[in-house]
Design a protein around this motif. Sequence first.
Motif, PDB file in Angstrom:
ATOM      1  N   TRP A 226     -32.225  35.304  18.683  1.00 25.55           N
ATOM      2  CA  TRP A 226     -31.234  36.433  18.488  1.00 25.55           C
ATOM      3  C   TRP A 226     -30.429  36.260  17.034  1.00 25.55           C
ATOM      4  N   ASP A 227     -30.388  37.042  16.237  1.00 23.05           N
ATOM      5  CA  ASP A 227     -29.454  36.857  15.095  1.00 23.05           C
ATOM      6  C   ASP A 227     -28.226  37.453  15.647  1.00 23.05           C
ATOM      7  N   ILE A 228     -27.109  36.980  15.814  1.00 27.30           N
ATOM      8  CA  ILE A 228     -25.809  37.598  16.420  1.00 27.30           C
ATOM      9  C   ILE A 228     -25.189  38.660  15.555  1.00 27.30           C
ATOM     10  N   ALA A 232     -30.792  41.556  15.486  1.00 25.45           N
ATOM     11  CA  ALA A 232     -32.017  41.145  15.369  1.00 25.45           C
ATOM     12  C   ALA A 232     -32.707  40.457  16.259  1.00 25.45           C
ATOM     13  N   VAL A 233     -33.785  40.589  17.038  1.00 28.20           N
ATOM     14  CA  VAL A 233     -34.194  39.863  17.938  1.00 28.20           C
ATOM     15  C   VAL A 233     -35.804  39.480  17.625  1.00 28.20           C
ATOM     16  N   THR A 234     -36.302  38.205  17.694  1.00 29.10           N
ATOM     17  CA  THR A 234     -37.702  38.177  17.580  1.00 29.10           C
ATOM     18  C   THR A 234     -38.218  37.245  18.799  1.00 29.10           C
ATOM     19  N   TRP A 235     -39.191  37.777  19.256  1.00 33.58           N
ATOM     20  CA  TRP A 235     -40.000  37.217  20.567  1.00 33.58           C
ATOM     21  C   TRP A 235     -41.108  36.543  20.013  1.00 33.58           C
ATOM     22  N   SER A 236     -41.324  35.184  20.789  1.00 29.35           N
ATOM     23  CA  SER A 236     -42.707  34.545  20.829  1.00 29.35           C
ATOM     24  C   SER A 236     -43.905  35.361  21.648  1.00 29.35           C
ATOM     25  N   LYS A 247     -47.749  42.818  21.563  1.00 28.95           N
ATOM     26  CA  LYS A 247     -46.984  42.378  20.083  1.00 28.95           C
ATOM     27  C   LYS A 247     -47.219  43.594  19.253  1.00 28.95           C
ATOM     28  N   ARG A 248     -48.411  44.359  19.209  1.00 28.44           N
ATOM     29  CA  ARG A 248     -48.566  45.200  18.139  1.00 28.44           C
ATOM     30  C   ARG A 248     -47.712  46.465  18.455  1.00 28.44           C
ATOM     31  N   GLU A 249     -47.097  46.670  19.251  1.00 32.27           N
ATOM     32  CA  GLU A 249     -46.279  47.758  19.497  1.00 32.27           C
ATOM     33  C   GLU A 249     -44.813  47.733  18.598  1.00 32.27           C
TER      34      GLU A 249
END
Length: 398
Positions: A226-228, A232-236, A247-249
């Motif tokens: 999570w970029d505070i 922006a949030v990135t999931w594995s 993931k393609r959504e």
Amino acid sequence: MTRCCFLESPFFFTGLIDLFHILSYTGMEVFPEQSGANYPAQLWIAARGMEAISLLLFPLFITRRIRLGVVLGIYAAMTAFIMATIFCWHFFSDCYREGLGVTSFKKVAEYVICLTLVGAVALLFRKRNQLDETVFRLMVGALSVSIVGELALPFYFNVGGLSIVVGHFLKIISFVLIYIALIRSSLTRPYTTLFRDLEKDKAALKESEAKLQEAQAIAGMGDFSWDIATGAVTWSDGMYRLLQYDKREGINYKKLNLAFHHPDDLERITKYLKDNIDSGEARLTPNDYRLIRKDGHVIAVQLNGRIAYRDGKATTLFGTCTDISSLKQVEKELQKRDEDLKESTAFLENLNDVAYMADAQGNVIAPDGLLDKGMNFIQKPFSRDALAATVRTCLDEN
């Protein structure tokens, strides 16, 4: 810096010494004090020695990163020292004497250079799996040609002899092979990496990622960053799998944040994250809360993670979510059993009369035929009516 630059720097200074080697011949009239063929011979030995040592070191630096400035500085100092010993201080051993030919020092130096090049070939074979096969073959060929060329040089008597001409031509062939191996190959084959370790690193990384995904799938785990500052949030892949999203959504994490956090836990987990960020501590304290999967099923997870800071300000949060729903279910069952046990214990403690059953001789409850107060003894054999009557008596008295 690319690894092949290790040889590029030494060869620049080797070429510089070779330039002085050419200019020092009698008739070039570059140096005011000519020494016949001695200067050229000394400079040849100096250049070939520097080249041999560099080629010996080359296999050792195939997989290492080096600083161009450091390499340039070292070789510049070596070149300056060599030039000073030949032209200024004059204590570099003579390599050629007019009327006598090459000196013993030059002969021994040529053999030492050959042995050094043989050592370089041996090291190349040891590092073969870290080099492109074409590069490996070209480098071995270049070193082999250099060895033959050096062996042709210890025996010439005059500078126009056949051996010295053959030695120089073989040296040119060696340089061309090295050029093709390290320079031309990297330019004409841009999609085939010069060193195969990069491809191996990529393969190892993919294998490591696959093992990580498999381990996360087995453990019911996912991770996120999570970029505070930007939100922006990135999931594995494991996080997508944990919450059953594709993931393609095109996922809007800010909107989804309200959807997958349980409404009863959202305020608490938001405060928990804020408190951890404000604390300045890098490690998150573990926290259990509930998430809602895409299919609406509620799961319990445990959050662990770390917070990255820059200049005292929190920048990024790295976290892992582990599905602990099964553990929570076991905890509930154990809690229920504990409550049932406490209730049963309290009930028994309030009983004044208890019905006990023993064997036909009464050995278990009353071996001497005596019962404690409040106990009703049923001795075998007994009838169903007798048992029911005794139990009714206990219940009525309570």
